[in-house]
Design a protein around this motif. Sequence first.
Motif, PDB file in Angstrom:
ATOM      1  N   THR A 223      17.168 -33.432-109.213  1.00 35.01           N
ATOM      2  CA  THR A 223      18.229 -32.467-108.942  1.00 35.01           C
ATOM      3  C   THR A 223      19.650 -32.970-109.247  1.00 35.01           C
ATOM      4  OG1 THR A 223      18.526 -32.894-106.608  1.00 35.01           O
ATOM      5  CG2 THR A 223      16.871 -31.192-107.127  1.00 35.01           C
ATOM      6  N   PRO A 224      20.433 -32.338-109.749  1.00 31.30           N
ATOM      7  CA  PRO A 224      21.952 -32.757-110.004  1.00 31.30           C
ATOM      8  C   PRO A 224      22.397 -33.438-108.806  1.00 31.30           C
ATOM      9  CG  PRO A 224      21.817 -30.615-110.984  1.00 31.30           C
ATOM     10  CD  PRO A 224      20.565 -30.772-110.150  1.00 31.30           C
ATOM     11  N   ASN A 225      22.137 -32.851-107.696  1.00 28.25           N
ATOM     12  CA  ASN A 225      22.694 -33.644-106.282  1.00 28.25           C
ATOM     13  C   ASN A 225      22.097 -34.912-106.319  1.00 28.25           C
ATOM     14  OD1 ASN A 225      21.671 -34.082-103.379  1.00 28.25           O
ATOM     15  ND2 ASN A 225      23.450 -33.036-103.445  1.00 28.25           N
ATOM     16  N   SER A 288      20.752 -31.624-116.136  1.00 27.64           N
ATOM     17  CA  SER A 288      21.446 -32.408-115.294  1.00 27.64           C
ATOM     18  C   SER A 288      22.906 -31.924-114.634  1.00 27.64           C
ATOM     19  CB  SER A 288      21.926 -33.803-116.281  1.00 27.64           C
ATOM     20  OG  SER A 288      22.915 -33.260-117.246  1.00 27.64           O
ATOM     21  N   GLN A 289      22.990 -30.806-114.810  1.00 29.89           N
ATOM     22  CA  GLN A 289      24.127 -30.236-113.799  1.00 29.89           C
ATOM     23  C   GLN A 289      23.716 -28.703-113.729  1.00 29.89           C
ATOM     24  OE1 GLN A 289      26.812 -30.884-117.389  1.00 29.89           O
ATOM     25  NE2 GLN A 289      27.527 -28.744-116.953  1.00 29.89           N
ATOM     26  N   GLY A 290      24.478 -28.325-112.658  1.00 27.43           N
ATOM     27  CA  GLY A 290      24.328 -26.592-112.244  1.00 27.43           C
ATOM     28  C   GLY A 290      25.284 -26.119-113.073  1.00 27.43           C
ATOM     29  N   VAL A 294      30.637 -26.417-109.088  1.00 26.96           N
ATOM     30  CA  VAL A 294      30.405 -27.294-108.038  1.00 26.96           C
ATOM     31  C   VAL A 294      31.225 -28.433-108.034  1.00 26.96           C
ATOM     32  CG1 VAL A 294      28.672 -28.641-106.879  1.00 26.96           C
ATOM     33  CG2 VAL A 294      27.912 -26.579-107.841  1.00 26.96           C
ATOM     34  N   GLY A 297      28.709 -32.597-106.731  1.00 28.84           N
ATOM     35  CA  GLY A 297      27.469 -32.482-106.514  1.00 28.84           C
ATOM     36  C   GLY A 297      26.672 -33.060-105.326  1.00 28.84           C
ATOM     37  N   ARG A 298      27.209 -33.971-104.834  1.00 28.86           N
ATOM     38  CA  ARG A 298      26.591 -34.956-103.812  1.00 28.86           C
ATOM     39  C   ARG A 298      27.137 -34.442-102.251  1.00 28.86           C
ATOM     40  NH1 ARG A 298      23.252 -38.857-104.385  1.00 28.86           N
ATOM     41  NH2 ARG A 298      23.191 -39.910-106.764  1.00 28.86           N
ATOM     42  N   TRP A 301      27.377 -29.120-102.571  1.00 29.78           N
ATOM     43  CA  TRP A 301      26.268 -28.898-103.462  1.00 29.78           C
ATOM     44  C   TRP A 301      26.166 -27.348-103.730  1.00 29.78           C
ATOM     45  CZ3 TRP A 301      23.470 -25.092-100.881  1.00 29.78           C
ATOM     46  CH2 TRP A 301      23.627 -25.029 -99.688  1.00 29.78           C
ATOM     47  N   ASP A 320      23.141 -24.360-108.791  1.00 30.25           N
ATOM     48  CA  ASP A 320      24.046 -25.136-108.277  1.00 30.25           C
ATOM     49  C   ASP A 320      23.427 -26.605-108.467  1.00 30.25           C
ATOM     50  OD1 ASP A 320      22.225 -25.124-106.117  1.00 30.25           O
ATOM     51  OD2 ASP A 320      23.297 -23.796-104.731  1.00 30.25           O
ATOM     52  N   SER A 321      23.773 -27.563-107.399  1.00 35.21           N
ATOM     53  CA  SER A 321      23.471 -28.936-107.705  1.00 35.21           C
ATOM     54  C   SER A 321      22.028 -29.309-107.115  1.00 35.21           C
ATOM     55  CB  SER A 321      24.505 -29.615-107.158  1.00 35.21           C
ATOM     56  OG  SER A 321      24.627 -29.880-105.560  1.00 35.21           O
TER      57      SER A 321
END
Length: 355
Positions: A223-225, A288-290, A294, A297-298, A301, A320-321
Motif C-alpha cells: 500500500t502507499p502507506n 504507488s500513490q493514492g 493525502v 502517506g504514513r 493516511w 487514499d494511502s
Amino acid sequence: MGLLINLGFLFLFLSKFMSPVGAPPGMFIFGDSLSDSGNNNFIPTLAKSNYPPYGIDFPQGPTGRFSNGKLAVDMIAEMLGLPFAPPFTDPSMSDPQIFQGVNYASAAAGILDETGKEYMGPIPLSKQIDNFRQTLPRIYSLFGQNASAMTSYLNKVLVMVSIGSNDYLNNYLRPDLYPTSSQYTPLAFSNLLVQQIAQQLVGLYNMGIRRFMVYALGPLGCTPNQLMGQNCNDRVNQMVMLFNSALRSLVIDLNLHLPASAVSYADVYGMVSDVLINPSPYGFSVTSQGCCGVENGRVQWSCIAGAAPCNNRNSYAFWDSLHPTEALNRIVAQRSFMGPQSDVYPFNIQQLVSI
C-alpha cells in the motif's frame, strides 16, 4: 392475534423482498474499513470518511465508505440481488432491512479488542459479534417466533468476515503505542489473531450460521502507506503471509469439524498482488500513490477533506494511502464471487450460496 399480525407482515415482507432463486436471504458483514458502510458515522471515533472527496463516485455521496465508490461487499450484494447492508449503528435501520442483512464493520477495528484505540472507539470484532446477537431477536420477531423458520433462515444467510489489517498497522507495527511486537514473534502473533477469529466464527456457528466467506489480508506492505520508496515493504508482507497461511488452515479445519458448515477463504493477497505486479491488463497505471489528496502517506493516511482527487480514478489501484479504489474493489468482488479455487477455496461465493 399478535402471531397472526406477525405472520401477515412476514408474508407481505417476503413477497416484496425475496431474493432471487439460489441467493441467500441476507448477508451479514463483519470487518474494518474495507467493509464499513457507515457504522463509524454514528459512534465517537476519529476514524471517519463521511466527507468529500470520499464517495465522489457513490450515488449517495460520502456515506462513511473508505473509497471513492462502492466497496467489494456492496458489489457482492448486487451480484446476489440483495440491497446494500445498512450499518448496524444507524438508528433509522428498519426490521425489513435487517432481514436482508446488516453491516457491522467498523473502520480502525481489529480482531483484538485493543487494536485501534488511538482512534477512540472503533468496534472490535468481538463487539461486532455481540451486535449480531442483539439483532437476532428482531429477526426472530419477523418469523412470528417460529424457531424452525428462524433456523432455516440462519442456515442460508451468508456471513462475510474481512478483518486483521489494523491488528498490524494499528497495533503490532506501532511499538510506540502497543507492546505486542515485544511480546510476540510474528508467527505467534498471527496464531493469536487466527485463534481469536476461530472463537468468533464458532460463536456465529453456534448461533445458527452455516455459510462463511473469510477474507485474507491483502499485501499491506504494497500500500502507499507502507512502500519503501517504490518497493513493497517485504517485512510487513511476510507477516501478512503468516497470518493468511494460518487463516487458510483454520478454514480447512472448520470445514472438517463444524457439521453442515461451508467456510471459504478468499485469497485477497493473491488477487491484489496480481494487479500490482502487472497492472496494465487490469486497466491500472498508478499503484504507488493514492488518488485523493493525502498530506503524508504514513502519518495522514486518509483523504484531505475537500481536496480535489485525481480525474482518472479507474486507473488508480488505491484511493487514499491504504484503501482500494472502486475499480480495485470490483476485481476483488468479481474474483471472490466466481473465481477458481486458486482465488477462493474451496468454494467461490456463487458456489457457497448454492450448497
